[in-house]
Structures are given as C-alpha cells and as structure tokens.
Design an enzyme around this catalytic site. Sequence first.
Site, short mmCIF file in Angstrom:
data_model
loop_
_atom_site.label_atom_id
_atom_site.label_comp_id
_atom_site.label_asym_id
_atom_site.label_seq_id
_atom_site.Cartn_x
_atom_site.Cartn_y
_atom_site.Cartn_z
N ASP A 146 0.80 -1.13 -0.05
CA ASP A 146 0.02 -0.03 0.06
C ASP A 146 0.88 1.35 -0.03
OD1 ASP A 146 0.16 1.17 3.09
OD2 ASP A 146 0.17 -0.93 2.84
N SER A 147 0.53 2.23 -0.65
CA SER A 147 1.04 3.68 -0.72
C SER A 147 2.51 3.39 -1.18
CB SER A 147 1.29 4.33 0.62
OG SER A 147 1.42 5.49 0.55
#
Length: 326
Positions: A146-147
């Site tokens: 994520d991210s």
Amino acid sequence: MPSPQHLLLKQFLTAATGPLARRRPSLNGLRLGLEVGSLFQFLPWGVHLESVRIEGMAAEWIRPQNAPVGRVLLYLHGGGYVLGSLNTHRSFIGELARRCGLQALAIDYRKAPDFPFPAALDDARLAYRWLLTQGYQPHDIIVAGDSAGGGLALALLIALRDNREPLPAAAIGLSPWTDLVLSTATIRRVAHEELQLLEALTIRGWGGHYANAVPLAHPLLSPVQADLHELPPLLLQVSDAEVLCDDVLSFAGKAQLAGVPVTLQTFEGLIHWWHLFWRLVPEARLALDKVAAFTHGIWAAQAEAARILGSTRPPKAAAPRLRARL
C-alpha cells in the site's frame, strides 16, 4: 458517494491534522504515534502469527487458518518510506490474507532517512529471494503493498526483470506511490482540501528523504518513469480523491500500452490509506474483497493454463512389456 462511516473518519482525521501541521512533529514523534495507535489493533479471528528473521531483518508470517502452505503473499507496508512497521499493518495484512485465503509474509524493511534508497528495495528483493530458497516457486508468490509499499512492490518487479530474475505471479498496488516527483499540478489539484494538501506537501518531503542524492525520477524510485514491458499481471486500486490518483492512472495507462495485463479499480471520494480502516469503512472491505477476487483469478488462470498444457502434450509411449520366461 462515500459512506457515512468514511465521512466520519475523514472529519476526525481532518480535525486531528490541524494541530499536527502547526506543531510540525518530528519523524520520531510520528513513528511513536503510529506505534501507539497500533496497540489498539488486533489480528482477525483465526489468523496466526509467527515471527521470523531474514538475514537479520524482522519479518512475520501471518497465516489464516486453513490457508494453503504452497502459496504466499509478500506484503510491503506503506508509510512514505519513513514510517510504518510490522505493528502498524499487522491487523490489516491479517484481514487481507484471510479474505484472500493466503498466508502472508510481511517484512520490516529499513526506513529513510537513516537508510535511504536503495535500502528498502534491497530488503524487498532479499525477502523475495528468501522465499525462493524456502522452496516457493515464483508463480506461487504475489507481491503486494500500500502507498509507498505499493510503489516498492512495482519497483521490485522492475528490478527483478532488469536483472533477469524470475518474476512473481502478480503484483497488487493499493494506492501505490508511483511517482516521487509529485508534480506541482497535483499539488494545485488538491489545494482546496486541507487534509490532502497537508498530505501532499508532507510526502513530497518524505520522497526526498528516501531518494537522498538520487534523482526523484529514477525508475526504481518512480516506477511510472520505467520501461514497463514484460511485467506480470497487476491490480491497482486508487480513489479519485487521493493525492496519488493522477500518477496511478498514468502508470496504469503506460503499463497497458506496454502489454501488461492491468486491472485498474477506482473508488469515489475516499481518503488515502482508506484500506487500513477496514473495520470501520465498508469501502475498505469492498476493496479487500476485490483484491481477493483478483488473487483467486490468478490461481484459476494458472490452473486453466496447466490443464490446457496437459491436454496438448503428446501421450506417453506405453512402457515395454517384459516377456515372461517359459
């Protein structure tokens, strides 16, 4: 239209970021805050934890009950390359693994500014190679993040391909950070939104910490700048309200032009990192279900390919019969 639960979460985070912006807390202060917050997170029911070290790097096996042992989700957590840990993402990774029916290996890769590029990438590559030494086949591994962890997962694919190493079955980027440059146009687009503007200005600084003396446009820092040919299937999720949205869409388009199978799923009006609030926000649970459907599709495609390959192989010659002695 975002759910009432999401709107409530956004109001809370907007109220909380005001004092933070005025006080300008240090990285150590932010890290401590996230670690304290992680004390109130718990693994989902039926998910088991096992600590492991990979050449000195802390890692964890996160195993849902009855998950097959032959397949694994290598997970790289987000946090702008400067924040986050096994503690901050353990609950989320556990729920993702549970819904996907996969065991997950999460790693605590080194963080900037103490360990700038390519430390995080080296640690991700170390974990992937370690899985291979443990007997896992590349086609039984899916890399996700994520991210910043999503950007790191994409950078890992590019690094493996360029080094002619076997690639995993697929990769998943949940609001992946694909361009550390973070253009001025993007800053202008979110300037009307206090929470997004603070986030944009903050992560721009974090990108500099990670890049150090390396140009931000380096393809292993900003995968959108890379040649994307010959990558495995990708799942990308992003909200149209996120700071990183434009760059994710650009990456997806470039990957598709390079012939990469890309599944792009966009959501409306959600904050960055909405996935982590899966206990509260229904959109997060929906997103995780879509991730699970993607992983199941990868395994189903492999099974179908194996079936077709098996049916097209020439039949084996019959074993010669031994003549019995009279």
